[in-house]
Design a protein around this motif. Structure first.
Motif, PDB file in Angstrom:
ATOM      1  N   PHE A 128       0.843  -1.204   0.000  1.00 50.74           N
ATOM      2  CA  PHE A 128       0.000   0.000   0.000  1.00 50.74           C
ATOM      3  C   PHE A 128       0.871   1.243   0.000  1.00 50.74           C
ATOM      4  O   PHE A 128       1.872   1.300   0.701  1.00 50.74           O
ATOM      5  N   LYS A 129       0.402   2.204  -0.768  1.00 46.64           N
ATOM      6  CA  LYS A 129       1.061   3.515  -0.793  1.00 46.64           C
ATOM      7  C   LYS A 129       0.166   4.485  -0.043  1.00 46.64           C
ATOM      8  O   LYS A 129      -1.034   4.569  -0.349  1.00 46.64           O
ATOM      9  N   PHE A 130       0.740   5.201   0.894  1.00 46.50           N
ATOM     10  CA  PHE A 130      -0.042   6.188   1.640  1.00 46.50           C
ATOM     11  C   PHE A 130       0.480   7.580   1.288  1.00 46.50           C
ATOM     12  O   PHE A 130       1.638   7.893   1.596  1.00 46.50           O
ATOM     13  N   PHE A 131      -0.367   8.370   0.656  1.00 44.70           N
ATOM     14  CA  PHE A 131       0.061   9.705   0.244  1.00 44.70           C
ATOM     15  C   PHE A 131      -0.123  10.694   1.380  1.00 44.70           C
ATOM     16  O   PHE A 131      -0.968  10.504   2.259  1.00 44.70           O
ATOM     17  N   ASP A 132       0.673  11.751   1.324  1.00 45.11           N
ATOM     18  CA  ASP A 132       0.576  12.793   2.360  1.00 45.11           C
ATOM     19  C   ASP A 132      -0.795  13.457   2.307  1.00 45.11           C
ATOM     20  O   ASP A 132      -1.413  13.528   1.242  1.00 45.11           O
ATOM     21  N   PRO A 133      -1.237  13.989   3.437  1.00 45.32           N
ATOM     22  CA  PRO A 133      -2.560  14.641   3.447  1.00 45.32           C
ATOM     23  C   PRO A 133      -2.593  15.854   2.518  1.00 45.32           C
ATOM     24  O   PRO A 133      -1.571  16.465   2.258  1.00 45.32           O
ATOM     25  N   GLY A 134      -3.777  16.154   2.046  1.00 44.91           N
ATOM     26  CA  GLY A 134      -3.954  17.401   1.295  1.00 44.91           C
ATOM     27  C   GLY A 134      -4.070  17.217  -0.197  1.00 44.91           C
ATOM     28  O   GLY A 134      -4.520  18.119  -0.885  1.00 44.91           O
ATOM     29  N   VAL A 135      -3.645  16.080  -0.716  1.00 45.20           N
ATOM     30  CA  VAL A 135      -3.809  15.859  -2.162  1.00 45.20           C
ATOM     31  C   VAL A 135      -4.399  14.490  -2.394  1.00 45.20           C
ATOM     32  O   VAL A 135      -4.523  13.680  -1.474  1.00 45.20           O
ATOM     33  N   LEU A 136      -4.722  14.267  -3.631  1.00 41.18           N
ATOM     34  CA  LEU A 136      -5.370  13.010  -3.982  1.00 41.18           C
ATOM     35  C   LEU A 136      -4.357  12.111  -4.680  1.00 41.18           C
ATOM     36  O   LEU A 136      -3.593  12.582  -5.519  1.00 41.18           O
TER      37      LEU A 136
END
Lengths: 262, 742
Positions: A127-135
């Motif tokens: 799983f890749k978890f992106f930083d908050p604030g973008v999609l």
């Protein structure tokens, strides 16, 4: 093996494709799936590269499938393949007691002219978890992956010279011949990276990956580095393979290019 | 009611003597000047075609100005100033606050023509606009743009005063005072300014000193310009009075509570402030930290120069006295609306009260009064708070805004203090009843007006839902009638008194003895109206009085889970209206943040494009009311955007939990029909690039019909604000707008 890998990819794709309609995330401009090629690379600082002790770059080729399951979470599946060299620095003696009660020692000397060839296919799930604030798939991310490693270690005709003390007076000296062993193992990786979307189509991905091969750690913890305790050539090579894989996966730089498929 | 002018005309039309004709003509002119305000008023809007500066970008304006700079000292500072100057000028021009080719701007431009009659070359470089702001102010940009606020026009006494204000601002523009101050600030930072004082405090105050010198220069140079015209110089003294008393309403009229009273509604004397505070208006205030010298100093500088030999040949009005009075009256009407938009309800009430003394039947003013009363009323605490209807909006988070509270009356001077006092001392029920009585009477006068009808219903709803008052709670007889009538129990002395008649008698007695219970009797007159009663019944139908136990036995409400709170609703909306997106790009060098003007403008355009592209991909229909990339004939779009900006600005000021009414809802209702949607979307990003690049994104979706915020989303992230990031943010926001829950 190849059939299994292709089968896994197909099953994953077939399962995830219809799920895009039920995704919790709108995806990037409506697209949830990214397909792409990636390359993990790092200079061979300790171990040899495939077929050479010269300085070189270890490089892993990967085909990736990523699916956006949540606004900032991607499920990742990839097939990867790499080749590298394995060096054995030690001479080791294999002892056996024959039916007459005599101890027979076979000494294996590694011919250091040519490293053993390790070819590995990997199946990665994570799983890749992106930083908050973008999609997803835009921006910085952290990725956790489980990598199933299917390795084949090949040794050439000159790789090992053996001495068999069947009779002390006249030990047999010879070459072991060509052969291969297949080992399965797994690695856990953690990546830090960033993705950019270009022209609303291409996905550029770069970062750094850290990994660990638990089997190699276990071996080290069990103090199995002493070859004398290993009973067969296979077990020695298994351990060496795991150690090589450990070093290989420890740190890698990463670059990839994909496209937003659907 | 007939106007006196009209009345006179009718009586004299049979005798056409020259004198009679003159009188008729005179009366007609007087009457004509006020006729437009007698019954209604339509807010001023721009007309004609859009000038070039409205069609270009700030960047192109700056580039043109910069190319003319040549090789000068402080070139970089000059460039920075021009970028900033043009950016803010451009934003102001497109904000919708600037009026174009309307009667006010036309008149002000005529006065400027008069002022620069002898200097046509200068006149051709000067552009004058009127801005829709209630502040008593005018301001100028160095490149020749002068703006006069409606708030100032409403206060002026004559044309000469306006001419002096214009000449003052003209001096600022011609002498490029803003640029000088900008350069001087840089010098002060560098330590090369002539104003470098000894102490740190003096250095801090140096820029104020510099600014004050410019003001004095503008006062004197402006006077020189005035002397070159035929305008009265003596009248200039009054201009400083306008400044000194600018915090007061445009007229001081005694405020009487009887304005709201009628045969049945009598407000208690306790709501009337016995004595109002004197007007002090100190003109010698401390101006150390002010950009302008205090009024006394300004008068002191200019007074000796006000003597001219030809004062008798000079006039207070050169363009037209009648026109001046008309534009001033128009400004005052505008001001009432602007006060509402600015949430200054006390001034809105007082200003419309003043004008209603003159124009008793003006529906526009009546509506302003009704809306202001309504908005004050909904901000009053409701006696039983547990019964307060809660407005739960969208995704949970609310935009920040201050809750309205009536300013402390003790800080107010003059007769308007009574408005503050009265409003402060009325509770929710009293204000509700008084507002309903006022609005319903206005509605009876103008039964075809939908806004008044809606306002009446809203006030009744508030009585029912918030104040828990039903028809039976109001008396149908006046106090006098009740006192005169025998107490209900003493009907037949021979019969034994029942328990119920005894209760009723006691209640009646208690009511009569309650001195200030005016609201109970306030609707006696209205309750005789069948239409009012049926309206009230319709609204309260199906709602019964809340059991009194609820006030202390509050039902336990299940706290929403974290998931429920965070769950973003899918709204299933097919069409939205896009407003101009907001964008701000800042450079953060650690010590201060500076605006990157060019990049801001480029990214604002980009965000607008991305917004539309995302909508297209999502098959979301939209109506774009953006004023970027306007064409010469896009005035309708320009006016629409102006009204929208008013609506949004007012709505955002109310905040999420307020039940205040957005006052321009009549326009909005029409617009919803034209647009085919009631949802308006507004997005924006603030990007700051320092060691780390940070972005703050917001997306707001509002329901124009109810004023509710349907969706409010904010995101913070780090990274470049490239197109991919904008796509990512906008697509997500809009996908929640367009998709349905299942």
């Amino acid at each position: 093996m190849r059939f299994k890998e292709i089968f896994s990819v197909c099953i994953s794709a077939i399962t995830l494709w219809p799920l895009s309609a039920l995704a919790q995330s709108p995806g990037y401009l409506g697209k949830h799936v990214t397909l792409g090629y990636s390359n993990n690379f790092f200079p061979a600082l300790i171990g040899p590269v495939a077929k050479s002790y010269n300085k070189g770059l270890n490089s892993t080729h990967g085909l990736n499938f990523e699916y956006t399951i949540k606004n900032r979470t991607n499920f990742c599946f990839s097939f990867q393949r790499f080749r590298t060299g394995v060096n054995i620095n030690h001479t080791f003696i294999q002892s056996k007691v024959d039916s007459f009660g005599n101890t027979r020692n076979t000494t294996y000397n590694f011919d250091s002219k040519e490293p053993l060839l390790l070819q590995t296919n990997g199946l990665c799930f994570g799983f890749k978890f992106f930083d908050p604030g973008v999609l997803a798939p835009v921006g910085k991310y952290r990725k956790f992956e489980l990598v199933l490693l299917f390795s084949k270690l090949t040794y050439g005709g000159k790789s090992f010279i053996i001495f068999d003390n069947y009779t002390n007076a006249n030990p047999i000296k010879g070459k072991i011949g060509t052969g291969e062993y297949k080992f399965n193992s797994f690695a856990l990786t953690y990546s830090l990276g960033r993705q950019r979307v270009l022209f609303d189509l291409l996905v550029l991905d770069y970062g750094i990956q850290f990994g660990v091969v638990p089997a190699a750690l276990v071996a080290t913890l069990n103090m199995e580095s002493d070859y004398s305790s290993l009973s067969t050539l296979e077990s020695v090579l298994r351990q060496e393979t795991n150690r090589r894989l450990f070093r290989y996966e420890t740190i890698n730089l990463h670059i990839g290019l994909g496209f937003l498929a659907f | 009611m007939k106007d006196p002018g009209v009345f006179l005309f009718y009586n004299m039309r049979l005798q056409f003597t020259p004198q009679a004709l003159f009188i008729i003509l005179f009366c007609f002119l007087i009457n004509y000047s006020n006729a437009q305000f007698e019954l209604d008023y339509k807010p001023v809007i721009s007309s004609g075609t859009l000038p070039a500066e409205f069609l270009s970008t700030a960047q192109s304006m700056s580039e043109k100005d910069i190319s003319r700079l040549g090789d000068i000292k402080y070139k970089s500072a000059n460039e920075d100033f021009l970028k900033s100057n043009n950016y803010f000028l451009h934003e102001l021009l497109l904000s919708g606050d600037v009026l174009l080719n309307d009667p006010l701007s036309q008149y002000v431009n005529k006065v400027m023509d008069e002022l620069l009659k002898g200097d046509p070359s200068v006149r051709s470089t000067i552009k004058v606009f009127v801005t829709r702001s209630p502040d008593v102010n005018a301001f100028a940009f160095d490149n020749g743009y002068i703006f006069v606020n409606i708030g100032l026009l409403a206060q002026l006494e004559n044309e000469a005063q306006l001419a002096y204000v214009l000449s003052h601002e003209l001096t600022h523009a011609l002498k490029k005072h803003s640029l000088s101050q900008y350069i001087e600030n840089i010098k002060l930072k560098e330590g090369t300014s002539d104003y470098e004082g000894g102490t740190a405090k003096e250095r801090r105050l140096a820029r104020y000193r510099f600014s004050k010198e410019h003001e004095s220069e503008a006062d004197l140079e402006g006077l020189k310009m005035m002397k070159a015209t035929k305008y009265s110089i003596k009248a200039i003294r009054g201009a400083f009075d306008v400044l000194q008393y600018s915090y007061l309403p445009f007229e001081l009229v005694e405020f009487r509570k009887s304005f709201f009273e009628d045969e049945f509604l009598t407000l208690p004397d306790t709501l009337n402030l016995k004595k109002v505070s004197d007007i002090k208006a100190n003109d010698d205030y401390d101006d150390t930290k002010s950009t302008h010298p205090n009024i006394r100093k300004r008068r002191g500088t200019i007074d000796p120069e006000l003597v001219v030999d030809d004062e008798n040949n000079r006039k207070k009005f050169l363009v037209s006295e009648a026109d001046f009075k008309k534009i001033r009256e128009t400004s005052r009407f505008e001001l009432c609306r602007l006060y509402l938009v600015e949430r200054d309800y006390m001034n809105a009430i007082y200003a419309s009260y003043i004008l209603l003394q003159k124009y008793k039947d003006n529906i526009y003013l009546k509506k302003i009064m009704g809306k202001a009363l309504y908005n004050v009323m909904v901000t009053k605490p409701i006696p039983d708070q547990s019964f307060t209807p809660s407005i739960s909006i969208g995704a949970g988070r609310s935009s920040s805004s201050k809750q309205y509270s009536i300013p402390d009356y003790s800080n107010i001077e003059g007769p308007s203090q009574r408005v503050y006092y009265m409003m402060e001392n009325m509770n929710s029920v009293e204000l509700n009843v008084m507002a309903l009585s006022y609005v319903y009477k206005a509605y009876k006068q103008y039964p075809e007006d939908k806004a008044l009808s809606v306002l009446t219903d809203s006030l009744i709803s508030h009585l029912v839902y918030s104040n828990n008052l039903y028809l039976n709670d109001f008396s149908r007889k006046t106090k006098t009638e009740l006192k005169a009538a025998p107490l209900s129990a003493s009907v037949d002395l021979e019969q034994e008194e029942s328990k119920y008649t005894s209760i009723k008698r006691d209640q009646q007695k208690a009511e009569l003895e309650t001195a200030d219970n005016f609201s109970k009797y306030a609707l006696v007159g209205l309750l005789k109206e069948q239409d009012f009663v049926s309206r009230y019944s319709r609204i309260s139908k199906g709602h019964t009085k809340k059991p009194f136990t609820e006030s202390y036995a509050k039902p336990v409400q299940k706290k929403p889970s974290k998931n429920e709170e965070e769950k973003v609703p899918y709204l299933g909306i097919k069409k939205v209206i896009f407003l101009d997106p907001y964008y701000l790009k800042l450079k953060d060098d650690g010590e201060k943040k500076t605006v990157k003007y060019y990049e801001t403008e480029v990214h604002q355009q980009l965000l607008g494009t991305v917004q539309k592209e995302c909508a297209d991909k999502l098959h979301l229909e939209y109506m774009d009311v953006s004023v970027r990339n306007l064409q010469q004939n896009d005035l309708e779009k320009f006016n629409q955007n102006a009204l929208f900006n008013d609506w949004v600005e007012e709505r955002l000021k109310h905040g999420n939990k307020s039940r205040e009414l957005v006052t321009s809802y009549e326009f909005i209702e029409e617009f919803i029909k034209t647009a085919g949607t009631k949802y308006v979307a507004w997005s924006g990003i603030s990007n700051s690039k320092g060691k780390v690049e940070r972005n703050n994104y917001f997306f707001i979706l509002m329901d124009l019909e109810t004023g509710k915020q349907v969706k409010y989303q904010t995101e913070e992230n780090k990274g470049r604000d490239d197109k991919a990031m904008l796509n990512s943010l906008l697509y997500e926001s809009l996908s929640h707008v367009v998709k349905t829950a299942n």
